[in-house]
Design a protein around this motif. Sequence first.
Motif, PDB file in Angstrom:
ATOM      1  N   LYS A  87       0.849  -1.194   0.000  1.00 48.93           N
ATOM      2  CA  LYS A  87       0.000   0.000   0.000  1.00 48.93           C
ATOM      3  C   LYS A  87       0.884   1.243   0.000  1.00 48.93           C
ATOM      4  CE  LYS A  87      -3.746  -2.021   2.680  1.00 48.93           C
ATOM      5  NZ  LYS A  87      -4.481  -1.966   3.941  1.00 48.93           N
ATOM      6  N   LYS A 109      -1.486   3.928  -4.420  1.00 55.50           N
ATOM      7  CA  LYS A 109      -0.610   3.103  -5.255  1.00 55.50           C
ATOM      8  C   LYS A 109      -1.236   2.769  -6.604  1.00 55.50           C
ATOM      9  CE  LYS A 109       2.199  -0.985  -5.278  1.00 55.50           C
ATOM     10  NZ  LYS A 109       2.799  -2.057  -4.584  1.00 55.50           N
ATOM     11  N   SER A 110      -2.552   2.659  -6.666  1.00 55.34           N
ATOM     12  CA  SER A 110      -3.210   2.304  -7.928  1.00 55.34           C
ATOM     13  C   SER A 110      -2.998   3.378  -9.005  1.00 55.34           C
ATOM     14  CB  SER A 110      -4.705   2.083  -7.708  1.00 55.34           C
ATOM     15  OG  SER A 110      -5.321   3.300  -7.333  1.00 55.34           O
ATOM     16  N   LYS A 111      -2.745   4.628  -8.592  1.00 55.64           N
ATOM     17  CA  LYS A 111      -2.524   5.713  -9.555  1.00 55.64           C
ATOM     18  C   LYS A 111      -1.041   5.862  -9.908  1.00 55.64           C
ATOM     19  CE  LYS A 111      -6.529   8.206  -7.904  1.00 55.64           C
ATOM     20  NZ  LYS A 111      -7.016   9.351  -7.152  1.00 55.64           N
TER      21      LYS A 111
END
Length: 154
Positions: A87, A109-111
């Motif tokens: 994360k 983190k997804s971006k």
Amino acid sequence: MMSTNKIFFLSMILFGLSACAKDTFITYTGNMPSEEKIERLAPGMNREQVRELLGSPSSVVSLDRDTWIYMSAEIEQIAFMRPEETKRRLLVVKFNDLGKVADIKHIDKSKGREILPSEQKTSAPEQEQGFFRKYFGGVGQITPFGGPSNIDEQ
């Protein structure tokens, strides 16, 4: 057919590997403020108010100085395996010319994206010097008591 020694040896290896797989270590890094504090952050606050509310930032953008970044990461490691970031959170606070909060961004983190290092090399003059020139090249060029710095100048 397998002998009892082989079966015993393989079972000990499997037992040892299964014991290692259970050792998961989680570490937390950064100084992300609590959600309660982040919710109180509002446009128009000055730097001192933000520092009082959220604390010192993890990083200040060096070329900008008007962008503060608060970040946190969770890193998981299983036994002796390579650590993996599971994360990541960033809070980006941008100030305007008057020193007031102009923009607030939340990034996770997804971006994010992986940036691979370049394989290209840049030559440096220090790398081309030989051992003696590198370590003894300055001998005699600097005099500690203000005398002539080069023998030819005397």
